[in-house]
Design a protein around this motif. Sequence first.
Motif, short mmCIF file in Angstrom:
data_model
loop_
_atom_site.label_atom_id
_atom_site.label_comp_id
_atom_site.label_asym_id
_atom_site.label_seq_id
_atom_site.Cartn_x
_atom_site.Cartn_y
_atom_site.Cartn_z
N ASP A 1 0.85 -1.29 -0.18
CA ASP A 1 0.06 0.01 0.02
C ASP A 1 0.72 1.17 0.16
OD1 ASP A 1 -2.28 -1.56 0.00
OD2 ASP A 1 -2.53 -1.33 2.31
N ARG A 2 1.92 1.07 0.89
CA ARG A 2 2.75 2.22 0.93
C ARG A 2 3.44 2.72 -0.43
NH1 ARG A 2 3.99 7.27 2.28
NH2 ARG A 2 6.17 7.70 2.81
N ALA A 3 4.11 1.43 -1.03
CA ALA A 3 4.54 1.78 -2.33
C ALA A 3 3.56 2.37 -3.39
CB ALA A 3 5.13 0.34 -2.91
N CYS A 4 2.57 1.92 -3.23
CA CYS A 4 1.25 2.42 -4.33
C CYS A 4 1.21 4.07 -3.92
CB CYS A 4 -0.11 1.74 -4.21
SG CYS A 4 0.02 0.04 -4.87
N GLU A 5 1.07 4.15 -2.74
CA GLU A 5 0.70 5.65 -2.17
C GLU A 5 1.83 6.58 -2.66
OE1 GLU A 5 0.34 5.18 1.76
OE2 GLU A 5 -1.84 4.44 1.75
N VAL A 6 3.15 6.11 -2.52
CA VAL A 6 4.17 6.94 -2.96
C VAL A 6 4.38 7.09 -4.19
CG1 VAL A 6 6.81 7.06 -3.04
CG2 VAL A 6 5.73 6.16 -0.97
N ILE A 7 3.93 6.13 -5.11
CA ILE A 7 3.98 6.32 -6.51
C ILE A 7 2.90 7.25 -6.90
CG2 ILE A 7 3.58 5.19 -8.83
CD1 ILE A 7 5.28 2.69 -7.65
N MET A 8 1.87 7.19 -6.55
CA MET A 8 0.55 8.05 -6.90
C MET A 8 0.82 9.40 -6.54
SD MET A 8 -1.99 6.10 -8.15
CE MET A 8 -3.31 7.16 -8.00
N ALA A 9 1.59 9.79 -5.49
CA ALA A 9 1.99 10.94 -5.10
C ALA A 9 3.17 11.46 -6.01
CB ALA A 9 2.31 11.05 -3.62
N CYS A 10 3.63 10.74 -6.68
CA CYS A 10 5.07 11.14 -7.32
C CYS A 10 4.80 12.06 -8.42
CB CYS A 10 5.66 9.91 -8.25
SG CYS A 10 6.94 10.27 -9.34
N ARG A 11 5.37 13.31 -8.54
CA ARG A 11 5.25 14.41 -9.64
C ARG A 11 6.13 14.03 -10.70
NH1 ARG A 11 5.82 19.89 -6.37
NH2 ARG A 11 7.58 18.46 -5.41
N GLY A 12 7.23 13.23 -10.57
CA GLY A 12 8.03 13.03 -11.83
C GLY A 12 7.80 11.47 -12.30
N ARG A 13 8.90 10.75 -12.39
CA ARG A 13 8.56 9.36 -13.24
C ARG A 13 9.03 8.48 -12.15
NH1 ARG A 13 8.86 12.82 -17.22
NH2 ARG A 13 7.77 12.47 -19.00
N VAL A 14 8.28 7.23 -12.25
CA VAL A 14 9.18 5.96 -11.69
C VAL A 14 10.40 5.46 -12.48
CG1 VAL A 14 8.83 3.64 -10.91
CG2 VAL A 14 6.90 5.38 -10.70
N VAL A 15 11.59 5.39 -11.78
CA VAL A 15 12.56 5.18 -12.41
C VAL A 15 13.22 3.73 -11.80
CG1 VAL A 15 15.33 5.68 -12.65
CG2 VAL A 15 13.50 7.46 -12.50
N VAL A 16 13.22 2.83 -12.77
CA VAL A 16 13.40 1.32 -12.33
C VAL A 16 14.81 1.14 -12.48
CG1 VAL A 16 12.75 -1.17 -12.27
CG2 VAL A 16 11.04 0.73 -12.89
N THR A 17 15.59 0.47 -11.43
CA THR A 17 16.82 0.08 -11.90
C THR A 17 17.09 -1.31 -11.28
OG1 THR A 17 19.15 1.00 -11.40
CG2 THR A 17 17.58 0.79 -9.59
N GLY A 18 18.07 -1.96 -11.73
CA GLY A 18 18.55 -3.33 -11.28
C GLY A 18 19.72 -3.99 -12.14
N MET A 19 20.37 -4.78 -11.64
CA MET A 19 21.66 -5.30 -12.28
C MET A 19 21.22 -6.87 -12.70
SD MET A 19 24.59 -3.58 -12.90
CE MET A 19 25.63 -5.11 -13.21
N GLY A 20 21.89 -7.37 -13.90
CA GLY A 20 21.64 -8.57 -14.58
C GLY A 20 20.46 -8.84 -14.72
N LYS A 21 20.07 -10.23 -14.29
CA LYS A 21 18.66 -10.60 -14.25
C LYS A 21 17.58 -9.63 -13.68
CE LYS A 21 20.02 -14.62 -16.74
NZ LYS A 21 21.61 -14.17 -16.37
N SER A 22 17.91 -9.21 -12.76
CA SER A 22 16.75 -8.06 -12.13
C SER A 22 16.80 -6.98 -13.01
CB SER A 22 17.51 -7.78 -10.73
OG SER A 22 17.58 -8.75 -9.97
N GLY A 23 17.65 -6.40 -13.76
CA GLY A 23 17.69 -5.40 -14.60
C GLY A 23 16.99 -6.05 -15.85
N HIS A 24 16.76 -7.14 -16.29
CA HIS A 24 15.90 -7.37 -17.49
C HIS A 24 14.64 -7.29 -17.10
CE1 HIS A 24 19.41 -8.67 -19.68
NE2 HIS A 24 19.69 -9.58 -19.09
N ILE A 25 14.24 -7.88 -15.99
CA ILE A 25 12.98 -7.86 -15.13
C ILE A 25 12.68 -6.48 -15.00
CG2 ILE A 25 11.48 -8.53 -13.24
CD1 ILE A 25 12.21 -10.70 -15.01
N GLY A 26 13.47 -5.61 -14.56
CA GLY A 26 13.16 -4.32 -14.48
C GLY A 26 12.72 -3.41 -15.59
#
Length: 322
Positions: free
Chosen positions: A32-57
């Motif tokens: 719930d908290r993650a959703c609330e933070v993103i809903m309040a975001c005035r910019g963009r969601v920047v996804v990051t991750g290395m290797g396989k996590s990066g592919h999923i990201g």
Amino acid sequence: MTTEFRKAALQAIEIERQAIEALSDRIDQSFDRACEVIMACRGRVVVTGMGKSGHIGNKIAATLASTGTPSFFVHPGEASHGDLGMITGQDVVLAISNSGATAEVLTILPLLKRMGAPLISMTGNPDSVLAREAVANLDVSVAQEACPLGLAPTSSTTATLVMGDALAVALLDARGFSAEDFAFSHPGGRLGRRLLLRVADIMHSGDRIPRVSEDTTLSGALLEISLKGLGMTTIVDREGQLCGIFTDGDLRRTLDRAVDIHKTPIRSLMTRNGRTIYEDQLAAEALHIMEELKINALPVLNRSGELTGALNMHDLLRAGVI
């Protein structure tokens, strides 16, 4: 050997199924908290991750972007060499790391904190540094990898992908994101065409409308049908209002009767009160009507009831609606 292939495959599927099932208990206050933070975001969601996590990201970022949450992926290694400039304090960072201790991700944490960008983590270790530094951690831990060696990220990447989808769908629902909104971000695809294309965009209008008066003989109507090439003609009264339609199908039925094509007026053969469509309706709605009624053409009206166009199944095919 074939049996062994299947056994190994089924075991992998079962392990990953259990990993997905375990996620149900993780949709909690942190989610719930993650959703609330993103809903309040005035910019963009920047996804990051290395290797396989990066592919999923990368996939999670694409899913978020196409469902109403502006998002893009930044490689954490490149972030340390200039790409960090792509992130602002108005953005939210979603960092993915199964261990929660990926060096390239941890390196940029102090800089993210300094610029004030909220951090959401997606880890397999709720006690990791990454999870502790986040305003919300989404737990994607798994009991075991589907890889029999326990080394290749399999169950863990599947769980992460599913959690990302769950996040995107929850945000989509909260935003009231509609099918038409989705189409606007996919204008080049078949779905976009079905949801955005209007009848007015593809109909035949003006002099290209097959149209005869109700006093026109059958032979004259057939000439109009052949000339305009839509397999039909509309019939209008003296005021120019639509009063009927005559199609190739009507012609076949007419030929079974003793009809003088040079003397019989089309008004005695036309179909009255036939189905029409408005020019501002979706082309996909025209397709639905044609398929449902097993017809190949439709007269088009404006909202005042005036004849403004005509279209047939070939027009829908050319437009990519079918």
